[in-house]
Scaffold this motif. Structure first.
Motif, PDB file in Angstrom:
ATOM      1  N   GLY A 206      30.326  30.659  62.912  1.00 56.86           N
ATOM      2  CA  GLY A 206      28.780  30.136  62.481  1.00 56.86           C
ATOM      3  C   GLY A 206      28.834  29.629  60.957  1.00 56.86           C
ATOM      4  O   GLY A 206      27.849  29.380  60.527  1.00 56.86           O
ATOM      5  N   ALA A 207      30.153  29.701  60.362  1.00 60.39           N
ATOM      6  CA  ALA A 207      29.951  29.389  58.847  1.00 60.39           C
ATOM      7  C   ALA A 207      31.425  28.492  58.828  1.00 60.39           C
ATOM      8  O   ALA A 207      32.171  28.545  59.585  1.00 60.39           O
ATOM      9  N   SER A 208      31.120  27.746  57.512  1.00 62.19           N
ATOM     10  CA  SER A 208      32.480  26.772  57.179  1.00 62.19           C
ATOM     11  C   SER A 208      33.622  27.820  56.850  1.00 62.19           C
ATOM     12  O   SER A 208      33.272  28.754  56.534  1.00 62.19           O
ATOM     13  N   GLY A 209      35.132  27.527  57.346  1.00 63.73           N
ATOM     14  CA  GLY A 209      36.025  28.270  57.125  1.00 63.73           C
ATOM     15  C   GLY A 209      36.162  28.503  55.412  1.00 63.73           C
ATOM     16  O   GLY A 209      35.971  27.363  54.892  1.00 63.73           O
ATOM     17  N   GLY A 210      36.353  29.655  55.406  1.00 67.52           N
ATOM     18  CA  GLY A 210      36.448  30.245  54.280  1.00 67.52           C
ATOM     19  C   GLY A 210      35.412  30.409  53.239  1.00 67.52           C
ATOM     20  O   GLY A 210      35.435  30.805  52.013  1.00 67.52           O
ATOM     21  N   SER A 211      34.130  30.267  54.147  1.00 65.98           N
ATOM     22  CA  SER A 211      32.827  30.592  53.452  1.00 65.98           C
ATOM     23  C   SER A 211      31.955  31.429  53.975  1.00 65.98           C
ATOM     24  O   SER A 211      32.051  31.674  55.293  1.00 65.98           O
ATOM     25  N   TYR A 212      31.106  32.271  53.328  1.00 68.92           N
ATOM     26  CA  TYR A 212      30.095  33.094  54.013  1.00 68.92           C
ATOM     27  C   TYR A 212      28.823  32.310  54.131  1.00 68.92           C
ATOM     28  O   TYR A 212      27.789  33.233  54.654  1.00 68.92           O
ATOM     29  N   PHE A 213      28.531  31.340  54.052  1.00 71.27           N
ATOM     30  CA  PHE A 213      27.377  30.628  54.034  1.00 71.27           C
ATOM     31  C   PHE A 213      27.126  30.170  55.503  1.00 71.27           C
ATOM     32  O   PHE A 213      27.981  29.533  55.951  1.00 71.27           O
ATOM     33  N   THR A 214      26.236  30.498  56.321  1.00 72.02           N
ATOM     34  CA  THR A 214      26.010  30.398  57.688  1.00 72.02           C
ATOM     35  C   THR A 214      25.677  28.894  57.820  1.00 72.02           C
ATOM     36  O   THR A 214      24.593  28.414  56.785  1.00 72.02           O
ATOM     37  N   GLU A 222      25.632  19.211  65.795  1.00 76.89           N
ATOM     38  CA  GLU A 222      25.744  17.910  65.197  1.00 76.89           C
ATOM     39  C   GLU A 222      27.245  17.684  65.083  1.00 76.89           C
ATOM     40  O   GLU A 222      27.998  16.712  65.274  1.00 76.89           O
ATOM     41  N   ILE A 223      27.835  18.869  64.534  1.00 70.86           N
ATOM     42  CA  ILE A 223      29.312  18.673  64.180  1.00 70.86           C
ATOM     43  C   ILE A 223      30.249  18.615  65.511  1.00 70.86           C
ATOM     44  O   ILE A 223      31.103  17.833  65.449  1.00 70.86           O
ATOM     45  N   ALA A 224      29.718  19.594  66.276  1.00 72.41           N
ATOM     46  CA  ALA A 224      30.372  19.658  67.712  1.00 72.41           C
ATOM     47  C   ALA A 224      30.230  18.408  68.438  1.00 72.41           C
ATOM     48  O   ALA A 224      31.071  17.983  69.200  1.00 72.41           O
ATOM     49  N   SER A 225      29.200  17.295  68.106  1.00 69.20           N
ATOM     50  CA  SER A 225      29.082  16.168  68.819  1.00 69.20           C
ATOM     51  C   SER A 225      30.207  15.002  68.398  1.00 69.20           C
ATOM     52  O   SER A 225      30.260  14.005  68.995  1.00 69.20           O
ATOM     53  N   ARG A 226      30.540  15.355  67.152  1.00 70.20           N
ATOM     54  CA  ARG A 226      31.618  14.535  66.564  1.00 70.20           C
ATOM     55  C   ARG A 226      31.192  12.995  66.405  1.00 70.20           C
ATOM     56  O   ARG A 226      31.992  12.178  66.526  1.00 70.20           O
ATOM     57  N   LYS A 227      29.754  12.750  65.992  1.00 70.14           N
ATOM     58  CA  LYS A 227      29.223  11.611  65.871  1.00 70.14           C
ATOM     59  C   LYS A 227      29.097  11.015  64.430  1.00 70.14           C
ATOM     60  O   LYS A 227      29.022  10.035  64.223  1.00 70.14           O
ATOM     61  N   LYS A 228      29.234  12.031  63.418  1.00 69.74           N
ATOM     62  CA  LYS A 228      29.412  11.607  62.220  1.00 69.74           C
ATOM     63  C   LYS A 228      30.005  12.548  61.272  1.00 69.74           C
ATOM     64  O   LYS A 228      30.182  13.595  61.709  1.00 69.74           O
ATOM     65  N   ILE A 229      30.328  12.052  59.882  1.00 72.61           N
ATOM     66  CA  ILE A 229      31.226  13.118  59.070  1.00 72.61           C
ATOM     67  C   ILE A 229      30.163  13.740  58.459  1.00 72.61           C
ATOM     68  O   ILE A 229      29.172  13.334  57.904  1.00 72.61           O
ATOM     69  N   ILE A 230      30.322  15.360  58.495  1.00 68.35           N
ATOM     70  CA  ILE A 230      29.089  16.129  57.861  1.00 68.35           C
ATOM     71  C   ILE A 230      29.958  17.074  56.805  1.00 68.35           C
ATOM     72  O   ILE A 230      31.152  17.693  57.362  1.00 68.35           O
ATOM     73  N   THR A 231      29.151  17.313  55.904  1.00 66.72           N
ATOM     74  CA  THR A 231      29.986  18.328  54.771  1.00 66.72           C
ATOM     75  C   THR A 231      29.164  19.436  54.739  1.00 66.72           C
ATOM     76  O   THR A 231      28.028  19.414  54.855  1.00 66.72           O
ATOM     77  N   ASP A 232      29.668  20.540  54.346  1.00 69.66           N
ATOM     78  CA  ASP A 232      29.346  21.841  53.855  1.00 69.66           C
ATOM     79  C   ASP A 232      28.511  21.681  52.566  1.00 69.66           C
ATOM     80  O   ASP A 232      28.880  21.212  51.749  1.00 69.66           O
ATOM     81  N   GLU A 233      27.223  21.970  52.660  1.00 65.22           N
ATOM     82  CA  GLU A 233      26.311  21.688  51.454  1.00 65.22           C
ATOM     83  C   GLU A 233      26.576  22.566  50.282  1.00 65.22           C
ATOM     84  O   GLU A 233      26.344  22.219  49.162  1.00 65.22           O
ATOM     85  N   HIS A 234      27.336  23.870  50.668  1.00 62.54           N
ATOM     86  CA  HIS A 234      27.685  24.621  49.623  1.00 62.54           C
ATOM     87  C   HIS A 234      28.901  24.359  48.705  1.00 62.54           C
ATOM     88  O   HIS A 234      29.056  24.132  47.717  1.00 62.54           O
ATOM     89  N   SER A 235      29.802  23.851  49.680  1.00 56.66           N
ATOM     90  CA  SER A 235      31.351  23.758  49.174  1.00 56.66           C
ATOM     91  C   SER A 235      31.705  22.380  49.132  1.00 56.66           C
ATOM     92  O   SER A 235      32.698  22.026  48.547  1.00 56.66           O
ATOM     93  N   GLY A 236      31.092  21.623  49.840  1.00 61.62           N
ATOM     94  CA  GLY A 236      31.327  20.014  49.967  1.00 61.62           C
ATOM     95  C   GLY A 236      32.448  19.626  50.793  1.00 61.62           C
ATOM     96  O   GLY A 236      32.848  18.555  50.950  1.00 61.62           O
ATOM     97  N   ARG A 237      32.935  20.692  51.364  1.00 64.41           N
ATOM     98  CA  ARG A 237      33.978  20.357  52.233  1.00 64.41           C
ATOM     99  C   ARG A 237      33.715  19.688  53.623  1.00 64.41           C
ATOM    100  O   ARG A 237      32.517  19.859  54.218  1.00 64.41           O
ATOM    101  N   ILE A 238      34.278  18.889  54.034  1.00 66.17           N
ATOM    102  CA  ILE A 238      34.301  18.018  55.453  1.00 66.17           C
ATOM    103  C   ILE A 238      34.530  19.383  56.699  1.00 66.17           C
ATOM    104  O   ILE A 238      35.458  20.181  56.609  1.00 66.17           O
TER     105      ILE A 238
END
Length: 259
Positions: A206-214, A222-238
Motif C-alpha cells: 500500500g506504499a510506494s517502494g522504499g517509502s512509508y507513506f501510504t 488508478e495506478i493499477a489501471s495503467r491509464k496514466k503516469i502517476i508519481t508519488d506526492e512525497h518522493s516524486g517517483r513514478i
C-alpha cells in the motif's frame, strides 16, 4: 502502409520500469566495487607522496654529507696553514712578526673548532633524517603492498563484471531511445535526486517502494489501471503496480541471464 501504433501508457510504464531494472543492475555492479577505486587512488597518491618525500630527504642527506666533506677539507687546510705558520715562526726577525703569525695560527684553530662544531651538527641532522627516511620507506613499503592487494582485488572484480556492465550500459542507452523524451527527462531528474537511484518503483504493501507513506486506495486503483503516469506526492517517483513490476522483473531476469 499501416500506420504505426502509438505506445499506450502501459507500454511506456513497462519500458520505464525495464530501464529502471537495467540501471539498478548497473548500480548493483558498481556497488560491488564500492569504494575500491577510491581506495586504490588514495593509496596510489599516498605511495607517490611518500616516494617524493624519500627522494627529497635523500637529496638533503647528500647535501649534508657534502657539507661534512667541505668542513673536513677546511680542517685539513687549517692544519696545513698552522704547520706552515709554526715553521715560519722559527725564522721571524722580531716579536711583531711572531705575534702576527700567532694570530694567524689562533684564527685557523678557531676555524677548525667551528668546522668540527658544524660537522657534529650535520651528523646529528643526518641521524635524524635517516630515521625519517627509514620510517617513510617502511610506511611506503607497507602501503605499496596494501595497494598491490587492493589493485588485484579491483582487477578481479572488474574482470568479473566489466563485460556485463558494458552490455547493460548499451542496453540502458537502447531502452532510453524507446521512451519519449519527456519521460526520460523526468526519469533522469528523479533518478539523480534520490539516494538509491530508484526513479520508478512498484506499490508495496500500500506504499510506494522504499517509502512509508501510504498511497490512498483510489490512487492505487488508478495506478493499477495503467491509464496514466502517476508519481508519488512525497518522493516524486513514478509509480507502477506490483503485478506489472513482477512481470517485468521476471522478463528482465531472463535477459540478464543471457549476458
Amino acid at each position: 502502409m499501416a500506420k504505426k501504433t502509438e505506445a499506450t501508457v502501459e507500454d511506456k510504464l513497462r519500458e520505464l520500469y525495464n530501464l529502471q531494472l537495467i540501471d539498478s543492475r548497473i548500480d548493483e555492479i558498481r556497488n560491488v566495487r564500492g569504494e575500491l577505486p577510491l581506495e586504490v587512488k588514495d593509496l596510489e597518491d599516498e605511495v607517490e607522496g611518500l616516494n617524493t618525500r624519500v627522494v627529497k630527504l635523500s637529496a638533503k642527506l647528500e647535501e649534508l654529507n657534502e657539507s661534512i666533506k667541505d668542513k673536513k677539507n677546511r680542517i685539513e687546510e687549517s692544519k696545513s696553514l698552522i704547520k706552515k705558520y709554526t715553521e715560519q715562526q722559527k725564522n721571524v726577525r722580531n716579536n711583531r712578526e711572531f705575534n702576527s703569525l700567532s694570530k694567524e695560527i689562533e684564527f685557523q684553530e678557531l676555524e677548525m673548532e667551528l668546522a668540527e662544531k658544524h660537522i657534529r651538527e650535520f651528523k646529528a641532522q643526518i641521524e635524524q633524517q635517516n630515521e625519517v627516511v627509514n620510517a617513510s620507506k617502511d610506511r611506503m613499503s607497507q602501503r605499496a603492498e596494501h595497494l598491490k592487494h587492493k589493485k588485484a582485488e579491483l582487477e578481479e572484480i572488474l574482470k568479473e563484471t566489466e563485460k556485463e556492465e558494458q552490455a547493460l550500459m548499451k542496453m540502458s542507452q537502447d531502452h532510453a531511445t524507446t521512451v519519449e523524451a519527456r519521460l526520460i527527462k523526468a526519469y533522469t531528474r528523479i533518478r539523480t535526486s534520490v539516494r538509491n537511484g530508484l526513479a520508478v518503483v512498484p506499490i508495496e504493501r500500500g506504499a510506494s517502494g522504499g517509502s512509508y507513506f501510504t498511497i490512498p486506495p483510489q490512487v492505487q486503483v488508478e495506478i493499477a489501471s495503467r491509464k496514466k503516469i502517476i508519481t508519488d506526492e512525497h518522493s516524486g517517483r513514478i509509480l507502477v503496480d506490483a503485478a506489472l513490476a513482477e512481470e517485468q522483473v521476471e522478463a528482465m531476469e531472463k535477459v540478464f541471464a543471457k549476458l
